[in-house]
Each structure stands twice: as C-alpha cells, then as structure tokens.
Design a protein around this motif. Structure first.
Motif, PDB file in Angstrom:
ATOM      1  N   GLY A   1       0.733  -1.151  -0.074  1.00  0.00           N
ATOM      2  CA  GLY A   1      -0.007  -0.072  -0.037  1.00  0.00           C
ATOM      3  C   GLY A   1       1.053   1.181   0.029  1.00  0.00           C
ATOM      4  N   ALA A   2       2.130   1.112  -0.175  1.00  0.00           N
ATOM      5  CA  ALA A   2       2.893   2.525   0.309  1.00  0.00           C
ATOM      6  C   ALA A   2       3.835   2.831  -1.339  1.00  0.00           C
ATOM      7  CB  ALA A   2       4.073   2.322   1.083  1.00  0.00           C
ATOM      8  N   GLY A   3       3.113   3.050  -2.430  1.00  0.00           N
ATOM      9  CA  GLY A   3       3.286   3.461  -3.629  1.00  0.00           C
ATOM     10  C   GLY A   3       4.080   4.484  -3.889  1.00  0.00           C
ATOM     11  N   PRO A   4       4.375   5.156  -4.835  1.00  0.00           N
ATOM     12  CA  PRO A   4       5.065   6.501  -5.128  1.00  0.00           C
ATOM     13  C   PRO A   4       3.893   7.533  -4.836  1.00  0.00           C
ATOM     14  CG  PRO A   4       5.435   5.128  -6.895  1.00  0.00           C
ATOM     15  CD  PRO A   4       4.508   4.354  -6.052  1.00  0.00           C
ATOM     16  N   LEU A   5       2.880   7.407  -5.031  1.00  0.00           N
ATOM     17  CA  LEU A   5       1.836   8.168  -4.632  1.00  0.00           C
ATOM     18  C   LEU A   5       1.192   8.298  -3.438  1.00  0.00           C
ATOM     19  CD1 LEU A   5      -0.210   9.090  -7.793  1.00  0.00           C
ATOM     20  CD2 LEU A   5       2.014  10.064  -7.196  1.00  0.00           C
ATOM     21  N   VAL A   6       1.819   7.635  -2.422  1.00  0.00           N
ATOM     22  CA  VAL A   6       1.393   7.311  -0.991  1.00  0.00           C
ATOM     23  C   VAL A   6       2.342   8.412  -0.094  1.00  0.00           C
ATOM     24  CG1 VAL A   6       1.605   5.958   1.212  1.00  0.00           C
ATOM     25  CG2 VAL A   6       0.629   5.161  -1.184  1.00  0.00           C
ATOM     26  N   ASN A   7       1.824   9.010   1.090  1.00  0.00           N
ATOM     27  CA  ASN A   7       2.447   9.979   1.964  1.00  0.00           C
ATOM     28  C   ASN A   7       2.917   8.883   2.816  1.00  0.00           C
ATOM     29  OD1 ASN A   7       3.391  11.417   4.046  1.00  0.00           O
ATOM     30  ND2 ASN A   7       1.636  13.096   3.791  1.00  0.00           N
ATOM     31  N   GLN A   8       4.250   8.176   2.732  1.00  0.00           N
ATOM     32  CA  GLN A   8       4.832   7.067   3.430  1.00  0.00           C
ATOM     33  C   GLN A   8       5.070   7.388   4.771  1.00  0.00           C
ATOM     34  OE1 GLN A   8       7.962   6.042   0.856  1.00  0.00           O
ATOM     35  NE2 GLN A   8       6.641   5.286  -0.677  1.00  0.00           N
ATOM     36  N   ALA A   9       5.617   8.713   5.039  1.00  0.00           N
ATOM     37  CA  ALA A   9       5.660   9.129   6.370  1.00  0.00           C
ATOM     38  C   ALA A   9       4.822   9.359   7.202  1.00  0.00           C
ATOM     39  CB  ALA A   9       6.665  10.357   6.232  1.00  0.00           C
ATOM     40  N   LEU A  10       3.908   9.731   6.718  1.00  0.00           N
ATOM     41  CA  LEU A  10       2.293   9.960   7.342  1.00  0.00           C
ATOM     42  C   LEU A  10       1.930   8.636   7.725  1.00  0.00           C
ATOM     43  CD1 LEU A  10       0.519  12.254   8.542  1.00  0.00           C
ATOM     44  CD2 LEU A  10      -0.876  11.701   6.673  1.00  0.00           C
ATOM     45  N   LEU A  11       1.950   7.670   6.877  1.00  0.00           N
ATOM     46  CA  LEU A  11       1.496   6.261   7.062  1.00  0.00           C
ATOM     47  C   LEU A  11       1.971   5.502   8.272  1.00  0.00           C
ATOM     48  CD1 LEU A  11       0.071   3.579   6.325  1.00  0.00           C
ATOM     49  CD2 LEU A  11       2.163   3.086   4.538  1.00  0.00           C
ATOM     50  N   VAL A  12       3.400   5.743   8.332  1.00  0.00           N
ATOM     51  CA  VAL A  12       4.121   5.287   9.675  1.00  0.00           C
ATOM     52  C   VAL A  12       3.573   6.078  10.962  1.00  0.00           C
ATOM     53  CG1 VAL A  12       6.317   5.330  10.886  1.00  0.00           C
ATOM     54  CG2 VAL A  12       6.242   4.951   8.509  1.00  0.00           C
ATOM     55  N   LYS A  13       3.184   7.421  10.854  1.00  0.00           N
ATOM     56  CA  LYS A  13       2.854   8.170  12.004  1.00  0.00           C
ATOM     57  C   LYS A  13       1.301   7.657  12.371  1.00  0.00           C
ATOM     58  CE  LYS A  13       2.151  13.155  12.842  1.00  0.00           C
ATOM     59  NZ  LYS A  13       2.399  14.389  12.124  1.00  0.00           N
ATOM     60  N   SER A  14       0.444   7.209  11.304  1.00  0.00           N
ATOM     61  CA  SER A  14      -0.923   6.768  11.441  1.00  0.00           C
ATOM     62  C   SER A  14      -1.094   5.678  12.333  1.00  0.00           C
ATOM     63  CB  SER A  14      -1.559   6.729  10.364  1.00  0.00           C
ATOM     64  OG  SER A  14      -1.298   5.666   9.386  1.00  0.00           O
ATOM     65  N   LEU A  15      -0.194   4.670  12.175  1.00  0.00           N
ATOM     66  CA  LEU A  15      -0.196   3.277  12.729  1.00  0.00           C
ATOM     67  C   LEU A  15      -0.453   3.225  14.335  1.00  0.00           C
ATOM     68  CD1 LEU A  15       2.600   1.421  10.751  1.00  0.00           C
ATOM     69  CD2 LEU A  15       0.114   1.147  10.168  1.00  0.00           C
ATOM     70  N   PRO A  16       0.016   3.918  14.949  1.00  0.00           N
ATOM     71  CA  PRO A  16      -0.251   3.896  16.556  1.00  0.00           C
ATOM     72  C   PRO A  16      -1.587   4.606  16.789  1.00  0.00           C
ATOM     73  CG  PRO A  16       1.739   5.483  16.282  1.00  0.00           C
ATOM     74  CD  PRO A  16       1.311   4.688  14.774  1.00  0.00           C
ATOM     75  N   VAL A  17      -2.043   5.403  16.079  1.00  0.00           N
ATOM     76  CA  VAL A  17      -3.269   6.137  16.280  1.00  0.00           C
ATOM     77  C   VAL A  17      -4.355   5.022  15.709  1.00  0.00           C
ATOM     78  CG1 VAL A  17      -4.829   8.226  15.741  1.00  0.00           C
ATOM     79  CG2 VAL A  17      -2.375   8.345  15.714  1.00  0.00           C
ATOM     80  N   MET A  18      -4.256   4.295  14.685  1.00  0.00           N
ATOM     81  CA  MET A  18      -5.342   3.281  14.533  1.00  0.00           C
ATOM     82  C   MET A  18      -5.448   2.309  15.496  1.00  0.00           C
ATOM     83  SD  MET A  18      -3.994   2.024  10.777  1.00  0.00           S
ATOM     84  CE  MET A  18      -3.764   3.226   9.197  1.00  0.00           C
ATOM     85  N   TYR A  19      -4.304   1.910  16.040  1.00  0.00           N
ATOM     86  CA  TYR A  19      -4.240   0.800  17.231  1.00  0.00           C
ATOM     87  C   TYR A  19      -5.017   1.319  18.352  1.00  0.00           C
ATOM     88  CZ  TYR A  19      -3.026  -2.488  20.812  1.00  0.00           C
ATOM     89  OH  TYR A  19      -2.935  -3.400  21.983  1.00  0.00           O
ATOM     90  N   GLU A  20      -4.807   2.880  18.998  1.00  0.00           N
ATOM     91  CA  GLU A  20      -5.438   3.450  19.807  1.00  0.00           C
ATOM     92  C   GLU A  20      -7.105   3.488  19.507  1.00  0.00           C
ATOM     93  OE1 GLU A  20      -5.917   7.884  20.993  1.00  0.00           O
ATOM     94  OE2 GLU A  20      -3.779   7.228  20.402  1.00  0.00           O
ATOM     95  N   HIS A  21      -7.396   3.882  18.348  1.00  0.00           N
ATOM     96  CA  HIS A  21      -8.631   3.625  17.855  1.00  0.00           C
ATOM     97  C   HIS A  21      -9.387   2.312  17.907  1.00  0.00           C
ATOM     98  CE1 HIS A  21      -8.623   7.437  15.413  1.00  0.00           C
ATOM     99  NE2 HIS A  21      -8.243   7.717  16.669  1.00  0.00           N
ATOM    100  N   LEU A  22      -8.580   1.119  17.667  1.00  0.00           N
ATOM    101  CA  LEU A  22      -9.075  -0.161  17.657  1.00  0.00           C
ATOM    102  C   LEU A  22      -9.447  -0.583  18.845  1.00  0.00           C
ATOM    103  CD1 LEU A  22      -9.580  -2.865  16.080  1.00  0.00           C
ATOM    104  CD2 LEU A  22      -7.218  -3.612  17.026  1.00  0.00           C
ATOM    105  N   MET A  23      -8.689  -0.052  20.148  1.00  0.00           N
ATOM    106  CA  MET A  23      -8.652  -0.252  21.362  1.00  0.00           C
ATOM    107  C   MET A  23     -10.007   0.434  22.030  1.00  0.00           C
ATOM    108  SD  MET A  23      -6.732  -2.716  22.460  1.00  0.00           S
ATOM    109  CE  MET A  23      -7.018  -3.276  20.941  1.00  0.00           C
ATOM    110  N   THR A  24     -10.324   1.675  21.547  1.00  0.00           N
ATOM    111  CA  THR A  24     -11.359   2.479  21.959  1.00  0.00           C
ATOM    112  C   THR A  24     -12.638   1.993  21.684  1.00  0.00           C
ATOM    113  OG1 THR A  24      -9.978   4.661  21.697  1.00  0.00           O
ATOM    114  CG2 THR A  24     -12.299   4.804  21.981  1.00  0.00           C
ATOM    115  N   MET A  25     -12.839   1.431  20.063  1.00  0.00           N
ATOM    116  CA  MET A  25     -13.789   0.827  19.968  1.00  0.00           C
ATOM    117  C   MET A  25     -14.119  -0.598  20.543  1.00  0.00           C
ATOM    118  SD  MET A  25     -13.096   1.684  15.735  1.00  0.00           S
ATOM    119  CE  MET A  25     -14.538   0.956  14.910  1.00  0.00           C
ATOM    120  N   ASP A  26     -12.939  -1.163  20.692  1.00  0.00           N
ATOM    121  CA  ASP A  26     -13.158  -2.529  21.511  1.00  0.00           C
ATOM    122  C   ASP A  26     -14.036  -2.063  23.047  1.00  0.00           C
ATOM    123  OD1 ASP A  26     -12.799  -5.240  21.946  1.00  0.00           O
ATOM    124  OD2 ASP A  26     -11.185  -4.864  23.329  1.00  0.00           O
ATOM    125  N   ARG A  27     -13.404  -1.028  23.688  1.00  0.00           N
ATOM    126  CA  ARG A  27     -13.940  -0.744  24.810  1.00  0.00           C
ATOM    127  C   ARG A  27     -15.458  -0.170  24.808  1.00  0.00           C
ATOM    128  NH1 ARG A  27      -9.405   1.874  25.593  1.00  0.00           N
ATOM    129  NH2 ARG A  27     -10.163   3.842  25.083  1.00  0.00           N
TER     130      ARG A  27
END
Length: 507
Positions: A1-27
């Motif tokens: 999912g990280a081709g030339p038209l992807v903001n790869q640095a932002l993708l890295v930054k988004s991963l911990p936020v995704m995990y946090e959201h997964l846990m919030t939705m679980d709660r």
C-alpha cells in the motif's frame, strides 16, 4: 500500500493512532473476532501479511456501538438533515473569507436547519453515483451517497485533489451490497468463469485471488466482456469458516441467499464498476496532515478528502484523518471568535433549497438519473480514453444545464435525491476533468491512450479548484517528505496492458 503516490511518512505516523482507535472501539463494545481476549489478525487481497481485523456482527453492530460511544460523550447529534451548502463570512462561494457553518433541511419534515459554527468538519464519505440500479455497472451500497460534502467544499472554493485516483470497485451482479473481498478471499473463495476455470491464472498466476484490486477489476471486466460470467465460487470455504463469515459480513451473505442462490453449490456472478462512480479510496478536499482544507474554518477527514495521500479509504485511514481533523478544529475553536452569518446568503440558500419543490413537474428525477447512468456506462467505462471522456464531459454539462437545473421534487424525500444528483454532477465534472488531465495509467486509473505508469512525469497530485464559475486544474509535485523510500524514476506499461499483450500473443 505504499506506492510512489503515498505519503509514506504519514502512514508510519498513523499506525499507533489506528491501534488506539481499535482499542477505543473495543471498549465501546464493537465486537471483533477474538481468540480468548486477543483480537485475531486476518489477511486480505493485495497484502503480504495479516494486517486486518474482522468484526463478528458486521457494520451495523459497529455503527451502533460507535454511535453509543459518541452520544455518551455528550455530543449533540442531528439526524436526517440533508446539508446543501457551506456558509461563509463574506457570504460568497467561492469565498475569500472563512467557513462559519452550513445549512440544510430535514428530509422528513422539510424544516430548514442553519448550523452556525466556529469550525466545521466535513466527513461525508466518498462521492458515488447515487441510487444505482441492480444490473448496472454503477456501483454498490451505500446507495444514497452522492458526494454532497465534496461538492459543497468545491463550491465554497476549497482545493480538491486525488479525484482521478479515488478508485472504483466491484460488486456481486444485480446486488447492491459490498464485495466482501477482505473476508471472502482469505477464506478460500475463488473467482471462476462459466466453465469453472479460475481465470486469474491468465492475469496473475502467482497471487491469483490475492492479486491487487486494480488487476482484479480489470480481469472481471474483461471476462464479462468476453461473455464468460465471472463469478465467485465459495464451495471450498470450510463449513466452520462459512459460519464465521455469516457473522462477519452478514449483509453480503444474506444478499447472496436473497438471490435464491445455494452458495454451497452455485457460484455468485460478480460485476465491475465504471470509473467516476465511487471515490472510495480517498478523493476530495485537499487536506494537510492536520486535517485542514485550504479554507480557514473548514476541516475534513475520511474519504471526502484526498486523505493527505494515505494509501486509501479503509476504515483505519478514515478514522485517523478524522482524529487529526478533530484535534486541529478543537485548537482552532479556542482561538477564534464566532463571526456573524450573512443574512443575504442564508436567505438565498433557503430559496435554493426549496426551488425544486416550486418548479413545474415536467423534468422528473427518474429519467434524468437513468440518462446520466447510461452516459457513464457508455462513455466513461472502466478503461478510459480522451475522446470518450471529452464526449462524456460535454454531455454531462448539457444535461446539467438543461435538465438537472430544472429537476422537480414532489416532496422532501424527493428533494434530498434531487440535491444528491445535483451535487454528484458537480463532483463528476471535476473528476472527468482530472481524468483528462492525468496523462498516464496508475493503479485503478487505466487510460488506453496513456498505458504507461509514469514515475518520471507523474509523481504529482492533480488539484482542482473553482474560480468564479470555472474549474481550474493544475499539478504539483508530491513533497519529498512523503517518501521514506525515494521514488525510482521508472516508466513501464500498466499490468493491464502488459496482460492484454500476453493474452493476444497466447491466442
């Protein structure tokens, strides 16, 4: 999912936020597939590792749990309001000022709602051809999406981006449900043609059903064109897994059964979707990494934006961009005074909202909607070409001027549909112009007159903005900060065209 038209640095930054959201939705009570207390990770098409999680009672259960979490936080929720335009400090659209709210109407009572706000966050989902009919190649659920939010931001003067790369999709033929690929493919479903042969052997023999989406769309469209009835065969899915699928994607499985198909014995025919009918991978307002649009006071997240060039409109990326937009809007509100509404703009907006109810009933929704859908299927299609796109654009502008601007609504429900179609055609014009502007092929954007994936000239975003009555288009290089891995300046034919040559040679 990280081709030339992807903001790869932002993708890295988004991963911990995704995990946090997964846990919030679980709660909050979203029901994930678990082993003991651990959420299970599953694979998906086009992925080399197990990256996704499954819900065990489908989207509706998730929505109700998240809604309950939102209400518990004390947020006031207005239901069944169709919003038609953004309000601005100078009363103009496009504005030179800032956004200070929105206006719309209740789809059951017709009551007008004016929402006055220091900050406005748009998160209305992707543009879509609204109310596609079963058997068409115009898309799938949710049937009532039309791109209202994107159109409102365009009209207000916000820059739009990634319209041409927003994506298309596929769906079970004659059904208006999701394709279910993320769940079905890793479970052992196979795509077959009418004789039961797995036709993906011709396109991607290594990955087969786990191929990229773009190639899958093309393969299904190609097989359909050849009269081979591309279908999904579920017979090799183990019984235990099938029971799990009925819980994870209940709407998809019950839709199959609703067609009267015995999925233990029969394959389910699938169809592709023509371009310009779904921006589900992120096509809309140009946003910063903080969720700011190019207009002060207006923020946006999810698939009504370009997702700041994150890989696509999957739930985690929508969630993350919404999080960032919310935080930024919160900070903005603390340091911003509320400007008054412009009475003249509000009065004009009310008049515009109600106009279709006052018109004579000689231009009805249904035939105009049908003509627009047929135009897209006939002239835009899946594989694009300049002459057909130009014709589609001219006919669209003609239809908009002569018929869509005169549409009659006989009640408030009808009024919402008229506004949806009006908004969709505004986004469609911008999208068709972006299609013509990008002279290459890439992912699910396939141009037969420009078959090359061009990383020399097109590692760029195409930007669209309304100036006065016209749309301006230009391109900008993607910032170097996007790329963790530098882009190699390559030029090679899109897999679709390489495959075409191979199959011709084989014949």
């Amino acid at each position: 999912g990280a081709g030339p038209l992807v903001n790869q640095a932002l993708l890295v930054k988004s991963l911990p936020v995704m995990y946090e959201h997964l846990m919030t939705m679980d709660r909050w009570g979203v029901k994930w597939l678990k082993e003991g207390k651990q959420i299970v990770r599953m694979g998906a098409p086009g992925r080399t590792f197990k990256n996704g999680v499954w819900m065990t009672e489908g989207g509706p259960q998730m929505m109700m749990a998240v809604r309950a979490g939102v209400l518990e936080s004390g947020v006031e929720v207005l239901n069944r309001i169709a919003v038609t335009q953004l309000l601005t400090t100078d009363g103009k659209r496009p504005t030179e000022g800032r956004v200070i709210g929105a206006i719309g109407f209740h789809v059951r009572t017709g009551e007008i709602y004016t929402i006055h706000a220091k900050a406005t966050i748009m998160c209305t989902g992707p543009y879509k051809f609204p109310y596609p009919w079963p058997g068409s190649t115009l898309g799938y659920m949710p049937v009532d999406l039309s791109g209202d939010g994107i159109a409102m931001m365009l009209q207000a003067g916000a820059e739009l981006s990634r319209l041409e790369l927003g994506g298309i999709n596929l769906n079970p033929d004659n059904l208006l449900c999701a394709p279910g690929l993320e769940s079905l493919m890793p479970s052992g479903a196979k795509f077959v043609e009418k004789n039961g042969r797995r036709f993906l052997e011709d396109y991607d023999p290594k990955r087969m059903e786990m191929t990229s989406r773009a190639l899958l769309y093309f393969a299904i469209a190609h097989q359909k064109e050849l009269g081979n009835v591309p279908s999904m065969d579920l017979r090799d899915i183990p019984l235990e897994r099938m029971e799990l699928l009925k819980k994870a994607i209940p709407i998809v499985i019950s839709s199959y059964e609703g067609l009267g198909l015995d999925i233990t014995k029969e394959a389910v025919p699938y169809s592709y979707q023509v371009a310009g009918t779904a921006g589900i991978f992120g096509a809309g307002a140009r946003v910063t990494e903080k969720g700011e649009t190019t207009i002060p006071g207006l923020f946006a997240g999810g698939t009504c934006t370009d997702l700041a060039y994150l890989p696509g409109g999957h739930l985690p990326f929508c969630s993350v961009t919404g999080h960032w937009a919310g935080e930024t809007a919160g900070d903005y509100v603390k340091r911003t005074a509320l400007k008054p509404l412009v009475a003249k703009q509000v009065a004009q907006a009310v008049s515009d909202i109600e106009a279709p109810l006052r018109r004579p009933d000689d231009v009805r929704y249904a035939p105009v909607h049908r003509r627009l859908g047929e135009l897209l299927m006939e002239k835009v299609g899946l594989v694009l070409r300049a002459d057909r796109l130009q014709t589609a654009l001219e006919k669209l502008l003609e239809l908009r001027e002569n018929e869509i601007s005169r549409l009659h609504a006989h009640d408030t429900h009808d009024l919402a549909k008229v506004w949806g179609l009006t908004h969709y055609t505004q986004v469609l014009e911008a999208t068709l112009r972006a299609y013509l502007y990008r002279t290459e092929s890439r992912v699910a954007f396939i141009r037969e007159d420009y078959p090359v994936i061009d990383n020399v000239n097109w590692v760029k975003m195409v930007v669209v903005q309304k100036k006065g009555e016209n749309l301006n288009l230009w391109d900008e290089l993607l910032p170097e900060s996007f790329h963790v891995v530098p882009v190699r300046p390559t030029q090679h034919k899109h897999l679709v065209f390489r495959q075409k040559e191979t199959s011709h040679a084989a014949r």
